[in-house]
Design a protein around this motif. Structure first.
Motif, PDB file in Angstrom:
ATOM      1  N   GLY A  30       0.816  -1.193   0.000  1.00 52.21           N
ATOM      2  CA  GLY A  30       0.000   0.000   0.000  1.00 52.21           C
ATOM      3  C   GLY A  30       0.858   1.254   0.000  1.00 52.21           C
ATOM      4  O   GLY A  30       2.085   1.200   0.154  1.00 52.21           O
ATOM      5  N   GLU A  31       0.198   2.400  -0.157  1.00 45.84           N
ATOM      6  CA  GLU A  31       0.922   3.669  -0.214  1.00 45.84           C
ATOM      7  C   GLU A  31       1.620   3.998   1.098  1.00 45.84           C
ATOM      8  O   GLU A  31       2.551   4.805   1.132  1.00 45.84           O
ATOM      9  CB  GLU A  31      -0.049   4.804  -0.577  1.00 45.84           C
ATOM     10  CG  GLU A  31      -0.617   4.694  -1.985  1.00 45.84           C
ATOM     11  CD  GLU A  31      -1.530   5.849  -2.313  1.00 45.84           C
ATOM     12  OE1 GLU A  31      -1.757   6.697  -1.410  1.00 45.84           O
ATOM     13  OE2 GLU A  31      -2.014   5.916  -3.460  1.00 45.84           O
ATOM     14  N   GLU A  32       1.164   3.381   2.203  1.00 41.33           N
ATOM     15  CA  GLU A  32       1.780   3.676   3.504  1.00 41.33           C
ATOM     16  C   GLU A  32       3.169   3.058   3.636  1.00 41.33           C
ATOM     17  O   GLU A  32       3.946   3.464   4.512  1.00 41.33           O
ATOM     18  CB  GLU A  32       0.884   3.171   4.643  1.00 41.33           C
ATOM     19  CG  GLU A  32       0.738   1.661   4.723  1.00 41.33           C
ATOM     20  CD  GLU A  32      -0.362   1.115   3.821  1.00 41.33           C
ATOM     21  OE1 GLU A  32      -0.706  -0.074   3.961  1.00 41.33           O
ATOM     22  OE2 GLU A  32      -0.868   1.883   2.973  1.00 41.33           O
ATOM     23  N   TRP A  33       3.506   2.112   2.764  1.00 36.22           N
ATOM     24  CA  TRP A  33       4.837   1.500   2.793  1.00 36.22           C
ATOM     25  C   TRP A  33       5.780   2.338   1.938  1.00 36.22           C
ATOM     26  O   TRP A  33       5.603   2.451   0.733  1.00 36.22           O
ATOM     27  CB  TRP A  33       4.802   0.065   2.284  1.00 36.22           C
ATOM     28  CG  TRP A  33       4.099  -0.885   3.212  1.00 36.22           C
ATOM     29  CD1 TRP A  33       2.794  -1.253   3.166  1.00 36.22           C
ATOM     30  CD2 TRP A  33       4.674  -1.555   4.328  1.00 36.22           C
ATOM     31  NE1 TRP A  33       2.511  -2.129   4.188  1.00 36.22           N
ATOM     32  CE2 TRP A  33       3.654  -2.332   4.920  1.00 36.22           C
ATOM     33  CE3 TRP A  33       5.958  -1.593   4.892  1.00 36.22           C
ATOM     34  CZ2 TRP A  33       3.866  -3.127   6.044  1.00 36.22           C
ATOM     35  CZ3 TRP A  33       6.173  -2.377   6.007  1.00 36.22           C
ATOM     36  CH2 TRP A  33       5.142  -3.139   6.576  1.00 36.22           C
ATOM     37  N   VAL A  34       6.777   2.933   2.573  1.00 32.84           N
ATOM     38  CA  VAL A  34       7.715   3.823   1.893  1.00 32.84           C
ATOM     39  C   VAL A  34       9.101   3.171   1.903  1.00 32.84           C
ATOM     40  O   VAL A  34       9.554   2.675   2.948  1.00 32.84           O
ATOM     41  CB  VAL A  34       7.785   5.202   2.590  1.00 32.84           C
ATOM     42  CG1 VAL A  34       8.792   6.108   1.881  1.00 32.84           C
ATOM     43  CG2 VAL A  34       6.405   5.847   2.610  1.00 32.84           C
ATOM     44  N   ARG A  35       9.750   3.180   0.756  1.00 32.02           N
ATOM     45  CA  ARG A  35      11.081   2.580   0.669  1.00 32.02           C
ATOM     46  C   ARG A  35      12.062   3.353   1.546  1.00 32.02           C
ATOM     47  O   ARG A  35      12.108   4.586   1.519  1.00 32.02           O
ATOM     48  CB  ARG A  35      11.570   2.564  -0.773  1.00 32.02           C
ATOM     49  CG  ARG A  35      12.912   1.842  -0.949  1.00 32.02           C
ATOM     50  CD  ARG A  35      13.102   1.358  -2.349  1.00 32.02           C
ATOM     51  NE  ARG A  35      14.322   0.580  -2.481  1.00 32.02           N
ATOM     52  CZ  ARG A  35      14.600  -0.208  -3.497  1.00 32.02           C
ATOM     53  NH1 ARG A  35      13.736  -0.327  -4.488  1.00 32.02           N
ATOM     54  NH2 ARG A  35      15.722  -0.886  -3.550  1.00 32.02           N
ATOM     55  N   SER A  36      12.844   2.616   2.312  1.00 35.35           N
ATOM     56  CA  SER A  36      13.810   3.212   3.245  1.00 35.35           C
ATOM     57  C   SER A  36      15.207   3.071   2.671  1.00 35.35           C
ATOM     58  O   SER A  36      15.638   1.978   2.290  1.00 35.35           O
ATOM     59  CB  SER A  36      13.726   2.503   4.605  1.00 35.35           C
ATOM     60  OG  SER A  36      14.683   3.010   5.498  1.00 35.35           O
ATOM     61  N   GLN A  37      15.925   4.189   2.595  1.00 35.13           N
ATOM     62  CA  GLN A  37      17.258   4.193   2.000  1.00 35.13           C
ATOM     63  C   GLN A  37      18.358   3.945   3.023  1.00 35.13           C
ATOM     64  O   GLN A  37      19.449   3.492   2.666  1.00 35.13           O
ATOM     65  CB  GLN A  37      17.509   5.539   1.296  1.00 35.13           C
ATOM     66  CG  GLN A  37      16.501   5.858   0.206  1.00 35.13           C
ATOM     67  CD  GLN A  37      16.527   4.858  -0.937  1.00 35.13           C
ATOM     68  OE1 GLN A  37      17.551   4.241  -1.217  1.00 35.13           O
ATOM     69  NE2 GLN A  37      15.393   4.692  -1.606  1.00 35.13           N
ATOM     70  N   ILE A  38      18.120   4.254   4.292  1.00 35.75           N
ATOM     71  CA  ILE A  38      19.137   4.101   5.332  1.00 35.75           C
ATOM     72  C   ILE A  38      18.640   3.092   6.351  1.00 35.75           C
ATOM     73  O   ILE A  38      17.611   3.292   7.002  1.00 35.75           O
ATOM     74  CB  ILE A  38      19.430   5.450   6.015  1.00 35.75           C
ATOM     75  CG1 ILE A  38      19.892   6.472   4.974  1.00 35.75           C
ATOM     76  CG2 ILE A  38      20.483   5.290   7.099  1.00 35.75           C
ATOM     77  CD1 ILE A  38      20.121   7.853   5.541  1.00 35.75           C
ATOM     78  N   ASN A  39      19.374   1.991   6.505  1.00 38.61           N
ATOM     79  CA  ASN A  39      18.974   0.916   7.402  1.00 38.61           C
ATOM     80  C   ASN A  39      20.206   0.253   7.998  1.00 38.61           C
ATOM     81  O   ASN A  39      21.313   0.374   7.467  1.00 38.61           O
ATOM     82  CB  ASN A  39      18.170  -0.156   6.646  1.00 38.61           C
ATOM     83  CG  ASN A  39      17.046   0.424   5.811  1.00 38.61           C
ATOM     84  OD1 ASN A  39      15.982   0.722   6.314  1.00 38.61           O
ATOM     85  ND2 ASN A  39      17.276   0.583   4.503  1.00 38.61           N
TER      86      ASN A  39
END
Length: 294
Positions: A30-39
């Protein structure tokens, strides 16, 4: 048609992470899942996504989802202190680098051969270079720190400022194409000049205050949860207890012998750099062997 959310109920019942086979998830994120660049580096992770406190790692075969204690968007400092302590990031980075040595490169066909030849050249140049730099970090950490703070960091910022400035100006004919980039480039160059004037001892003090503060805060939060028992530390009781204890020791040592602790971190940086260079070199050697005709 199950979605990711249909598998996340155990996370609210004391389970720290759930693994979901990719073929069982038929609905897109869904739109609430945002790709994370720093982990925090994790072996096998192809991409990472966040939705509030949910943190999803995508691998080739499954989705792994855990529940962070703090949403990094709402509580970035608490997330960094409790969910991503410094020693955890260092250890996971090392484990992730080692895991790359187990991966075998896949043979290419057609146009992929040229791409693999370029990758091979880069690997066989970059790998030994990283190993050499890592060894320098370990052998002469004080001189390396001096070079990083007085030359490399200001130089990189200066280069970025110059490139930003150049992108704002057209030579033929001469005109300013972007006023914002022009002002931004001048500011960045000014920052680079200021960074170049900062003495290494002040650099070391600031860096050590940040690192020791991070470790102290992490040790307090982790050890408080450890004292409440295993149910309060679902992500790993023993690992978090060790991270908290070592963070407390290093944070205390930074008050007694700050220069020695700073050199320890330089050695850690050197070991990570050597490991990264070894992984790149091994990958290049394997690719070269795979491409050689039998």
């Amino acid at each position: 048609m199950p979605s990711i959310e249909d598998f996340l109920h155990p996370l609210h019942k004391g389970i720290w992470e759930v693994s979901i086979p990719r073929d069982q998830v038929t609905e897109p994120f869904g739109e609430e899942w945002v790709r994370s660049q720093i982990n925090v580096p994790t072996p096998g992770t192809m991409a990472s996504y966040r939705s509030g406190q949910y943190h999803l790692h995508e691998t080739r075969t499954e989705f792994k989802v855990h529940l962070d204690r703090y949403d990094p968007k709402r509580h970035p400092l608490l997330h960094l202190i409790d969910d991503a302590p410094l020693l955890l990031m260092i250890s996971e980075t090392f484990i992730t680098l080692i895991s790359f040595t187990r991966q075998q490169p896949r043979p290419g066909t057609g146009g992929q051969i040229d791409e693999q030849n370029a990758v091979l050249r880069h690997h066989l140049i970059l790998g030994p270079l990283l190993i050499f730099l890592g060894v320098i970090f370990i052998i002469i950490p004080d001189l390396t720190f001096f070079g990083l703070t007085t030359l490399l960091i200001p130089g990189v910022v200066l280069l970025f400022g110059v490139l930003t400035l150049m992108s704002s100006v057209s030579i033929h004919p001469f005109r300013v194409s972007s006023r914002n980039d022009l002002i931004g480039g001048v500011w960045i160059i000014g920052v680079a000049v200021i960074l170049g004037w900062i003495p290494p001892r002040l650099w070391g003090g600031v860096i050590l205050v940040l690192l020791s503060g991070w470790m102290f805060a992490s040790s307090v939060m982790l050890l408080r949860r450890v004292l409440r028992g295993r149910r309060a530390v679902p992500e790993g009781f023993v690992s978090r207890m060790l991270i908290g204890a070592v963070s407390l020791l290093l944070g205390g040592a930074s008050l007694i012998a700050p220069e020695a602790v700073l050199m320890i971190f330089m050695d850690i940086l050197g070991v990570l750099t050597v490991t990264a260079g070894g992984v790149v070199t091994i990958t290049g050697i394997r690719l070269r062997r795979m491409m050689q005709p039998e």
